[in-house]
Design a protein around this motif. Sequence first.
Motif, PDB file in Angstrom:
ATOM      1  N   GLY A 155      35.485  44.546  46.101  1.00 15.20           N
ATOM      2  CA  GLY A 155      36.410  43.312  46.420  1.00 15.20           C
ATOM      3  C   GLY A 155      36.966  42.776  45.115  1.00 15.20           C
ATOM      4  N   ASN A 156      36.144  42.604  43.727  1.00 14.06           N
ATOM      5  CA  ASN A 156      36.660  41.748  42.787  1.00 14.06           C
ATOM      6  C   ASN A 156      36.654  42.691  41.659  1.00 14.06           C
ATOM      7  OD1 ASN A 156      34.219  41.798  41.793  1.00 14.06           O
ATOM      8  ND2 ASN A 156      33.558  39.796  42.216  1.00 14.06           N
ATOM      9  N   ALA A 157      36.498  44.044  41.891  1.00  9.56           N
ATOM     10  CA  ALA A 157      36.376  44.902  40.415  1.00  9.56           C
ATOM     11  C   ALA A 157      37.643  44.994  39.736  1.00  9.56           C
ATOM     12  CB  ALA A 157      35.649  46.233  40.748  1.00  9.56           C
ATOM     13  N   ALA A 158      38.766  45.207  40.709  1.00  9.24           N
ATOM     14  CA  ALA A 158      40.067  45.389  40.331  1.00  9.24           C
ATOM     15  C   ALA A 158      40.670  44.254  39.503  1.00  9.24           C
ATOM     16  CB  ALA A 158      41.029  45.797  41.379  1.00  9.24           C
ATOM     17  N   GLU A 159      40.403  43.137  39.903  1.00  9.85           N
ATOM     18  CA  GLU A 159      40.805  41.985  39.478  1.00  9.85           C
ATOM     19  C   GLU A 159      40.305  41.852  37.739  1.00  9.85           C
ATOM     20  OE1 GLU A 159      40.975  37.174  40.235  1.00  9.85           O
ATOM     21  OE2 GLU A 159      39.725  38.492  41.574  1.00  9.85           O
ATOM     22  N   TRP A 160      38.973  42.078  37.865  1.00  9.25           N
ATOM     23  CA  TRP A 160      38.507  42.166  36.379  1.00  9.25           C
ATOM     24  C   TRP A 160      39.048  43.276  35.685  1.00  9.25           C
ATOM     25  CZ3 TRP A 160      34.885  38.787  34.332  1.00  9.25           C
ATOM     26  CH2 TRP A 160      34.231  38.038  35.212  1.00  9.25           C
ATOM     27  N   LEU A 161      39.009  44.476  36.042  1.00  9.37           N
ATOM     28  CA  LEU A 161      39.823  45.665  35.132  1.00  9.37           C
ATOM     29  C   LEU A 161      40.925  45.278  34.761  1.00  9.37           C
ATOM     30  CD1 LEU A 161      38.113  48.281  37.288  1.00  9.37           C
ATOM     31  CD2 LEU A 161      37.665  47.940  34.841  1.00  9.37           C
ATOM     32  N   ALA A 162      41.671  44.706  35.400  1.00  8.10           N
ATOM     33  CA  ALA A 162      43.166  44.228  35.056  1.00  8.10           C
ATOM     34  C   ALA A 162      43.209  43.231  33.636  1.00  8.10           C
ATOM     35  CB  ALA A 162      43.989  43.472  36.217  1.00  8.10           C
ATOM     36  N   HIS A 163      42.140  42.836  33.468  1.00  7.13           N
ATOM     37  CA  HIS A 163      42.147  41.933  32.269  1.00  7.13           C
ATOM     38  C   HIS A 163      42.183  42.825  30.906  1.00  7.13           C
ATOM     39  CE1 HIS A 163      41.324  38.966  29.065  1.00  7.13           C
ATOM     40  NE2 HIS A 163      41.752  38.225  29.748  1.00  7.13           N
ATOM     41  N   PRO A 164      43.063  42.674  30.070  1.00  6.58           N
ATOM     42  CA  PRO A 164      42.937  43.449  29.058  1.00  6.58           C
ATOM     43  C   PRO A 164      41.677  43.728  28.136  1.00  6.58           C
ATOM     44  CG  PRO A 164      44.702  41.786  28.693  1.00  6.58           C
ATOM     45  CD  PRO A 164      44.140  41.726  29.964  1.00  6.58           C
ATOM     46  N   ALA A 165      40.775  42.580  28.160  1.00  8.14           N
ATOM     47  CA  ALA A 165      39.628  42.615  27.283  1.00  8.14           C
ATOM     48  C   ALA A 165      38.581  43.276  28.029  1.00  8.14           C
ATOM     49  CB  ALA A 165      39.342  41.193  26.947  1.00  8.14           C
ATOM     50  N   VAL A 166      38.866  43.601  29.244  1.00  4.22           N
ATOM     51  CA  VAL A 166      37.635  44.351  30.163  1.00  4.22           C
ATOM     52  C   VAL A 166      37.974  45.837  30.080  1.00  4.22           C
ATOM     53  CG1 VAL A 166      36.793  44.640  32.515  1.00  4.22           C
ATOM     54  CG2 VAL A 166      37.530  42.257  31.752  1.00  4.22           C
ATOM     55  N   SER A 167      36.987  46.409  29.442  1.00  6.64           N
ATOM     56  CA  SER A 167      37.207  47.799  29.309  1.00  6.64           C
ATOM     57  C   SER A 167      36.393  48.805  30.469  1.00  6.64           C
ATOM     58  CB  SER A 167      36.317  48.220  28.079  1.00  6.64           C
ATOM     59  OG  SER A 167      37.223  48.001  26.915  1.00  6.64           O
ATOM     60  N   CYS A 168      35.438  47.962  31.136  1.00 10.85           N
ATOM     61  CA  CYS A 168      34.749  48.544  32.339  1.00 10.85           C
ATOM     62  C   CYS A 168      34.104  47.787  32.880  1.00 10.85           C
ATOM     63  CB  CYS A 168      33.920  49.830  31.830  1.00 10.85           C
ATOM     64  SG  CYS A 168      32.568  49.173  30.863  1.00 10.85           S
ATOM     65  N   VAL A 169      33.750  47.834  34.204  1.00  8.97           N
ATOM     66  CA  VAL A 169      32.872  46.848  35.070  1.00  8.97           C
ATOM     67  C   VAL A 169      31.436  47.887  35.239  1.00  8.97           C
ATOM     68  CG1 VAL A 169      34.753  45.433  35.735  1.00  8.97           C
ATOM     69  CG2 VAL A 169      33.847  47.474  37.193  1.00  8.97           C
ATOM     70  N   GLY A 170      30.367  47.031  35.673  1.00  9.85           N
ATOM     71  CA  GLY A 170      29.126  47.452  35.885  1.00  9.85           C
ATOM     72  C   GLY A 170      28.817  46.757  37.303  1.00  9.85           C
ATOM     73  N   GLY A 171      27.968  47.617  38.049  1.00  8.24           N
ATOM     74  CA  GLY A 171      27.367  46.915  39.441  1.00  8.24           C
ATOM     75  C   GLY A 171      26.460  47.796  40.084  1.00  8.24           C
ATOM     76  N   SER A 172      25.782  47.211  41.158  1.00  7.67           N
ATOM     77  CA  SER A 172      24.852  47.844  41.734  1.00  7.67           C
ATOM     78  C   SER A 172      25.217  48.219  43.245  1.00  7.67           C
ATOM     79  CB  SER A 172      23.588  46.997  42.145  1.00  7.67           C
ATOM     80  OG  SER A 172      24.002  45.642  42.521  1.00  7.67           O
ATOM     81  N   TRP A 173      26.733  47.804  43.511  1.00  8.68           N
ATOM     82  CA  TRP A 173      27.244  47.692  44.863  1.00  8.68           C
ATOM     83  C   TRP A 173      27.124  49.305  45.431  1.00  8.68           C
ATOM     84  CZ3 TRP A 173      31.156  47.372  41.122  1.00  8.68           C
ATOM     85  CH2 TRP A 173      32.077  48.218  41.261  1.00  8.68           C
ATOM     86  N   LEU A 174      27.350  50.155  44.368  1.00 10.23           N
ATOM     87  CA  LEU A 174      27.752  51.557  44.801  1.00 10.23           C
ATOM     88  C   LEU A 174      26.679  52.138  45.533  1.00 10.23           C
ATOM     89  CD1 LEU A 174      29.300  51.884  41.300  1.00 10.23           C
ATOM     90  CD2 LEU A 174      30.551  52.879  43.327  1.00 10.23           C
ATOM     91  N   THR A 175      25.620  51.842  45.143  1.00 12.16           N
ATOM     92  CA  THR A 175      24.095  52.365  45.864  1.00 12.16           C
ATOM     93  C   THR A 175      23.306  51.444  46.798  1.00 12.16           C
ATOM     94  OG1 THR A 175      22.817  52.125  43.742  1.00 12.16           O
ATOM     95  CG2 THR A 175      23.959  54.357  44.067  1.00 12.16           C
ATOM     96  N   ALA A 176      24.097  50.369  46.834  1.00 14.56           N
ATOM     97  CA  ALA A 176      23.304  49.232  47.840  1.00 14.56           C
ATOM     98  C   ALA A 176      22.877  49.888  48.794  1.00 14.56           C
ATOM     99  CB  ALA A 176      24.167  48.086  47.798  1.00 14.56           C
TER     100      ALA A 176
END
Length: 198
Positions: A155-176
């Motif tokens: 739900g919030n990954a896209a918002e983070w990725l839109a910031h120019p200083a954010v190259s990638c995001v990490g998280g456990s949600w994919l295999t929860a």
Amino acid sequence: MTRCPVIPVLVIQDLSLARPIAQALVAGGLTTLEVTLRTDCAIEAIKEMSKVEGAHVGAGTVLNGDDLARAVDAGSQFIVSPGLTQEVATAAQRHDVPLLPGVANAGDIMRGLDLGLSRFKFFPAMANGGLPALKALAAVFGKVRFCPTGGITEGNAAEWLAHPAVSCVGGSWLTAGNFDADAVESRARQAAALANCA
Ligand SMILES: O=C(O)C(=O)C[C@H](O)[C@H](O)COP(=O)(O)O
């Protein structure tokens, strides 16, 4: 960090699931996989997942030089740690392996810069003030790039990725939850689309 900008953070409890999980994530388009050293079978899981074609496997929750050496011996192609210590940074240099250490504030980032690092995990991202906190740090450290982790969701990954200083995001949600290959592949596909994974 730019290879595929969503990095699944994996806590593998059952070694027999290591390969199927990696296969499902890679099939969904997520090819950079972080296996946390939080379980007894984590090192073996890194070995198993590294056999999956297209998977780029690294170790997370690396807390010291011994962890780092074990992770590299198992075939880890990169190292993630929740914080930044001289010991882990020196060990990464000695083993010539890319390191993504966690930072939580300006002092952490400055110590990292002193050690020659400029790419950091922002951890724990949401608990640390979320995107407003990252924006404030990024404004000061213009050349630094971040991988926010901790509280990132579909739900919030896209918002983070839109910031120019954010190259990638990490998280456990994919295999929860209980492992279901189709569900993991489908979540991975959605995340890969979000992040324009190649
Ligand atoms: O210990 C490490 O090195 C880690 O990698 C910590 C993980 O990045 C976060 O625990 C993931 O946070 P959630 O996505 O909120 O579950």
